[in-house]
Design an enzyme around this catalytic site. Structure first.
Site, PDB file in Angstrom:
ATOM      1  N   CYS A 275      -5.625 -10.778 -49.357  1.00 33.70           N
ATOM      2  CA  CYS A 275      -4.767 -12.064 -49.215  1.00 33.70           C
ATOM      3  C   CYS A 275      -3.352 -11.379 -48.729  1.00 33.70           C
ATOM      4  CB  CYS A 275      -4.833 -12.869 -50.444  1.00 33.70           C
ATOM      5  SG  CYS A 275      -4.900 -11.806 -51.838  1.00 33.70           S
TER       6      CYS A 275
ATOM      7  N   GLU B 127      -3.661 -18.773 -56.342  1.00 31.17           N
ATOM      8  CA  GLU B 127      -3.418 -17.670 -55.606  1.00 31.17           C
ATOM      9  C   GLU B 127      -4.187 -17.828 -54.433  1.00 31.17           C
ATOM     10  OE1 GLU B 127      -3.399 -14.675 -53.719  1.00 31.17           O
ATOM     11  OE2 GLU B 127      -4.707 -13.318 -55.292  1.00 31.17           O
TER      12      GLU B 127
HETATM   13  P1  NDP Z   1     -12.870 -20.366 -50.141  1.00 32.74           P
HETATM   14  O1  NDP Z   1     -11.439 -20.796 -50.619  1.00 32.74           O
HETATM   15  O2  NDP Z   1     -13.572 -21.373 -49.734  1.00 32.74           O
HETATM   16  O3  NDP Z   1     -13.605 -19.543 -51.229  1.00 32.74           O
HETATM   17  C1  NDP Z   1     -13.071 -19.144 -52.719  1.00 32.74           C
HETATM   18  C2  NDP Z   1     -13.820 -19.646 -53.606  1.00 32.74           C
HETATM   19  O4  NDP Z   1     -13.648 -21.147 -53.857  1.00 32.74           O
HETATM   20  C3  NDP Z   1     -15.129 -19.157 -53.684  1.00 32.74           C
HETATM   21  O5  NDP Z   1     -15.904 -19.106 -54.871  1.00 32.74           O
HETATM   22  C4  NDP Z   1     -15.864 -20.668 -53.141  1.00 32.74           C
HETATM   23  O6  NDP Z   1     -17.120 -20.911 -53.126  1.00 32.74           O
HETATM   24  C5  NDP Z   1     -14.959 -21.563 -53.806  1.00 32.74           C
HETATM   25  N1  NDP Z   1     -14.950 -22.896 -53.451  1.00 32.74           N
HETATM   26  C6  NDP Z   1     -15.155 -23.515 -52.073  1.00 32.74           C
HETATM   27  N2  NDP Z   1     -14.941 -24.764 -51.969  1.00 32.74           N
HETATM   28  C7  NDP Z   1     -14.586 -25.153 -53.518  1.00 32.74           C
HETATM   29  C8  NDP Z   1     -14.216 -26.421 -53.819  1.00 32.74           C
HETATM   30  N3  NDP Z   1     -13.950 -27.577 -52.996  1.00 32.74           N
HETATM   31  N4  NDP Z   1     -13.672 -26.318 -54.953  1.00 32.74           N
HETATM   32  C9  NDP Z   1     -13.879 -25.389 -55.871  1.00 32.74           C
HETATM   33  N5  NDP Z   1     -14.464 -24.181 -55.357  1.00 32.74           N
HETATM   34  C10 NDP Z   1     -14.640 -24.102 -54.213  1.00 32.74           C
HETATM   35  O7  NDP Z   1     -12.817 -19.073 -49.099  1.00 32.74           O
HETATM   36  P2  NDP Z   1     -14.005 -18.719 -48.142  1.00 32.74           P
HETATM   37  O8  NDP Z   1     -14.925 -17.936 -48.620  1.00 32.74           O
HETATM   38  O9  NDP Z   1     -14.529 -19.922 -47.625  1.00 32.74           O
HETATM   39  O10 NDP Z   1     -13.133 -18.067 -46.812  1.00 32.74           O
HETATM   40  C11 NDP Z   1     -12.478 -18.814 -45.861  1.00 32.74           C
HETATM   41  C12 NDP Z   1     -11.089 -18.158 -45.647  1.00 32.74           C
HETATM   42  O11 NDP Z   1     -10.351 -18.196 -46.743  1.00 32.74           O
HETATM   43  C13 NDP Z   1     -11.231 -16.923 -45.064  1.00 32.74           C
HETATM   44  O12 NDP Z   1     -11.579 -16.717 -43.840  1.00 32.74           O
HETATM   45  C14 NDP Z   1      -9.858 -16.318 -45.704  1.00 32.74           C
HETATM   46  O13 NDP Z   1      -8.991 -16.620 -44.438  1.00 32.74           O
HETATM   47  C15 NDP Z   1      -9.368 -17.342 -46.808  1.00 32.74           C
HETATM   48  N6  NDP Z   1      -9.638 -16.550 -47.852  1.00 32.74           N
HETATM   49  C16 NDP Z   1      -8.479 -16.017 -48.552  1.00 32.74           C
HETATM   50  C17 NDP Z   1      -8.753 -15.348 -49.702  1.00 32.74           C
HETATM   51  C18 NDP Z   1      -7.373 -15.058 -50.414  1.00 32.74           C
HETATM   52  O14 NDP Z   1      -7.451 -14.481 -51.413  1.00 32.74           O
HETATM   53  N7  NDP Z   1      -6.326 -15.398 -50.134  1.00 32.74           N
HETATM   54  C19 NDP Z   1     -10.000 -15.137 -50.377  1.00 32.74           C
HETATM   55  C20 NDP Z   1     -10.936 -15.649 -49.885  1.00 32.74           C
HETATM   56  C21 NDP Z   1     -11.045 -16.251 -48.740  1.00 32.74           C
HETATM   57  P3  NDP Z   1     -18.059 -20.116 -52.022  1.00 32.74           P
HETATM   58  O15 NDP Z   1     -17.844 -18.684 -52.026  1.00 32.74           O
HETATM   59  O16 NDP Z   1     -19.375 -20.490 -52.421  1.00 32.74           O
HETATM   60  O17 NDP Z   1     -17.826 -20.775 -50.800  1.00 32.74           O
END
Ligand code: NDP
Length: 490
Positions: free
Chosen positions: A303, A269
Site C-alpha cells: 500500500c 488503512e
Molecule cells: P479488498 O479491499 O477488497 O480486500 C481487503 C479485505 O477486505 C479482504 O479480506 C476482503 O475479503 C475484505 N472485504 C472485501 N469486501 C468487503 C466488505 N464489503 N466488507 C468487509 N470486508 C470486505 O481488496 P482486494 O483484495 O479486492 O484488492 C483490490 C484492490 O485493492 C487491489 O488491486 C489493490 O489496489 C487494493 N488493495 C490495497 C491494499 C492496501 O493495503 N492498500 C490491500 C489489498 C488490496 P476478500 O479477500 O475475500 O475479498
C-alpha cells in the site's frame, strides 16, 4: 551510456547466473481442508461451504478452507464477547505472558510460517523469511511489553478496552497485517474476530494453531475465513466495539458507511500512490536500490509502495540508465527459490487488474520498459515495469496499480516536487533522496503523507506509527498510536 543503450538483460544474465536454491517444503504440513477457529477450537462452518486457496506460482490448490456465513460470524463474535469478560479483567502482566508466548512460538515456527506465506501468497521466500515473519513476531513482542504498562502509556488517564475488535486484513502481508491488528488489541485487553483475505488464509489458520499451542484462553482470538461477504458480516455485527480494516479505499468507504452512527470505533488503512522523490544531489546508487525496493518489493503489492518516481530533470538520464540496468539483474520466478527477487502475482484477478492498468498507460501515450526475463509457464507473473513519458493525468500516475509497475515523472524545483507529490487523493507514504538534511526537513513539513522515508524506503518497525491522510484512511498502527486505537480513555 553503453549500459543505457543495451539495457540490462544480457549483461545481467552474464553477471548473475544463479543455480536454483529452492527452500524445502517437506517440514510443512498443509491439511486438505480447514475449519473455522472459534472459541479456541476448530469448528465446522454452519455454511457447510468451503473454497479453494491456490498457490499463485503453480495454480495448484493448496487446501479447501471454510467459508463463514452470518451464523458463523455470530458464533465467533459471541465467543469473543464471552472471552472479553475475563480477558479484559486479567492483569496486564498475565496478558503480557500470553502475548510474549505467541511471539516466541512464531519465532520457533518461523520457517514453517515463511514457507506457508510464500506458497499461499506468491511472495519471495527471502521476504517472508526476513521481513514478514520476523516483523510479525516483533509486533507481538513489542505490544506484549505494553500490556502491563497501560497507565504509563496514557499518563493520568484511565484506559479501557473497547470490547470485541472486528479485524479485516488483505492478502499482501497476511501474517504481518494479522500481527498489526491482533497484538495491540490483545495487549489493551480486547478480544478479536479476524477475517483474513480469501486468497491468503493459511498463515492466519497456522496462527490459530499457535494460539492453541500457547494455551490462549478460548475466544480471545477467533479466525473466520471467507470472502468479502464474510468481512461485511464481521464489521457489521452489532456485538463489535471496534473495526480495524486494511485494504482498498473502495471497500474502506463501504465500511465507513456501514459503521456510521453505530458507535463503533474505526480505523482504516487504505490505498496509496506514494511519491519517491530523487533530487540531483542524491547518492544515485543508493537511490536506485531504494527505488527498486520501493516498487518491486513484494511484487509491488504494497500500500505504501513508491509507485510514482519523481526525478529532478537534470539527473533523469543517468538515473534511468542505472535503473534499467538494475532491473535486468532482478530474478523473477519461483518464490520458493532463495535467489528470487520478484515472485508471483497474488491472484489471477490481481494480474488482470495490473495488465488492464498497464495497457491504459500504453494507450494514453506512456513509454514502457520491461527487462527480458523468462517467466514460468504456469502461475501468475508480471515483469518489473517502468513507464516514462508519464503525464500526471494518466491512470498509471493516479490509480493504485498494486503491482511491479513504476511511473516516472520529472520536476525542476523543490516546490514543483512537493506540488506533484501531493497531487493525489492518497497520502500514505513518500520518500525523499537528497544529500541535504535541511531539504529533507523542508520537504517533510510539506508532504501530506503519513510516513516520509529519507534516503531509504519501505522500512518498518513495531515502535513506529503507520497510517494515512486523505483517501489512504485514518488512524495509526504501530507504536503507542497503534495501542491508542484499542482503548477508550477517561
Ligand atoms: P479488498 O479491499 O477488497 O480486500 C481487503 C479485505 O477486505 C479482504 O479480506 C476482503 O475479503 C475484505 N472485504 C472485501 N469486501 C468487503 C466488505 N464489503 N466488507 C468487509 N470486508 C470486505 O481488496 P482486494 O483484495 O479486492 O484488492 C483490490 C484492490 O485493492 C487491489 O488491486 C489493490 O489496489 C487494493 N488493495 C490495497 C491494499 C492496501 O493495503 N492498500 C490491500 C489489498 C488490496 P476478500 O479477500 O475475500 O475479498
Amino acid at each position: 551510456m553503453a549500459i543505457a543503450k543495451r539495457p540490462s538483460t544480457e549483461m545481467g544474465q552474464r553477471l548473475f547466473e544463479y543455480a536454483a536454491a529452492p527452500e524445502a517444503t517437506d517440514h510443512l504440513k498443509i491439511a486438505d481442508s480447514y475449519a473455522l477457529f472459534v472459541g479456541g477450537r476448530f469448528v465446522e462452518p454452519h455454511s457447510r461451504r468451503r473454497f479453494a486457496t491456490v498457490n499463485p506460482a503453480t495454480e495448484e490448490t493448496l487446501s479447501e478452507v471454510a467459508e463463514a456465513d452470518e451464523t458463523d460470524v455470530d458464533r465467533a463474535v459471541t465467543a469473543a464477547a464471552d472471552a472479553f469478560r475475563s480477558w479484559s479483567r486479567l492483569s496486564g502482566a498475565k496478558r503480557a505472558r500470553y502475548i510474549f508466548r505467541l511471539s516466541r512460538l512464531m519465532q520457533e515456527r518461523a520457517r514453517e510460517l515463511a514457507v506457508l506465506e510464500t506458497m499461499d501468497g506468491g511472495k519471495p521466500i527471502k521476504e517472508s523469511r526476513d521481513v514478514d515473519v520476523p516483523l510479525a513476531a516483533a509486533h507481538f513482542f513489542y505490544y506484549a511489553g505494553w500490556a502491563d504498562k497501560l497507565e504509563w502509556a496514557f499518563p493520568n488517564r484511565r484506559p479501557r478496552p473497547l470490547g470485541v475488535a472486528a479485524q479485516v486484513i488483505p492478502w499482501n502481508f497476511p501474517l504481518l497485517m494479522l500481527a498489526w491488528k491482533i497484538a495491540p488489541a490483545l495487549a489493551a485487553g480486547n478480544t478479536v474476530v479476524l477475517k483474513p483475505a480469501e486468497t491468503t488464509p493459511l498463515s492466519a489458520l497456522a496462527f490459530a494453531d499457535i494460539c492453541q499451542q500457547a494455551d490462549l484462553p478460548p475466544g480471545v482470538v477467533n479466525i473466520v475465513t471467507g470472502a468479502g461477504s464474510t468481512g461485511a458480516a464481521v464489521v457489521g455485527h452489532p456485538g463489535v466495539g471496534k473495526v480495524a480494516f486494511t485494504g482498498s479505499t473502495e471497500v474502506g468507504k463501504q465500511i465507513q458507511r456501514a459503521t456510521a452512527g453505530s458507535g463503533k470505533h474505526l480505523t482504516l488503512e487504505l490505498g496509496g500512490k506514494a511519491a519517491n522523490i530523487v533530487f540531483e544531489d542524491a547518492p544515485l546508487d543508493q537511490a536506485i536500490e531504494g527505488i527498486v525496493n520501493g516498487i518491486y518489493f513484494n511484487q509491488g503489492h504494497v500500500c505504501c509502495a513508491g509507485s510514482r518516481l519523481l526525478v529532478q530533470e537534470s539527473i533523469v538520464e543517468p538515473l534511468l540508465a542505472k535503473l534499467k540496468s538494475r532491473l535486468g539483474t532482478l530474478r523473477v520466478g519461483d518464490p520458493l527459490d532463495k535467489n528470487t527477487d520478484v515472485g508471483a502475482i497474488n491472484s489471477r484477478a490481481q494480474l488482470e487488474k495490473i495488465e488492464g492498468l498497464v495497457n491504459s498507460g500504453i494507450e494514453e501515450g506512456a513509454e514502457i520498459y520491461q527487462p527480458e526475463c523468462r517467466l514460468p509457464e504456469r502461475g501468475y507473473w508480471f515483469r518489473p515495469t517502468i513507464f516514462t513519458n508519464v503525464a500526471q493525468s494518466y491512470r498509471i500516475a493516479r490509480e493504485e496499480i498494486f503491482g511491479p509497475v513504476l511511473s516516472v515523472l520529472t520536476f525542476r524545483t523543490p516546490d514543483e516536487a512537493v506540488e506533484k507529490a501531493n497531487n493525489t487523493p492518497y497520502g500514505l507514504s513518500a520518500g525523499v533522496w537528497t544529500d541535504k538534511g535541511s531539504r529533507i526537513l523542508w520537504l517533510v513539513e510539506r508532504m501530506r503523507a503519513g510516513v516520509v522515508w529519507a534516503n531509504t524506503f519501505n522500512r518498518f518497525d513495531p515502535t513506529s506509527p503507520f497510517g494515512g491522510y486523505k483517501e489512504s484512511g485514518f488512524g495509526r498502527e504501530g507504536g503507542l498510536h497503534g495501542l491508542a486505537a484499542y482503548v477508550e480513555l477517561s
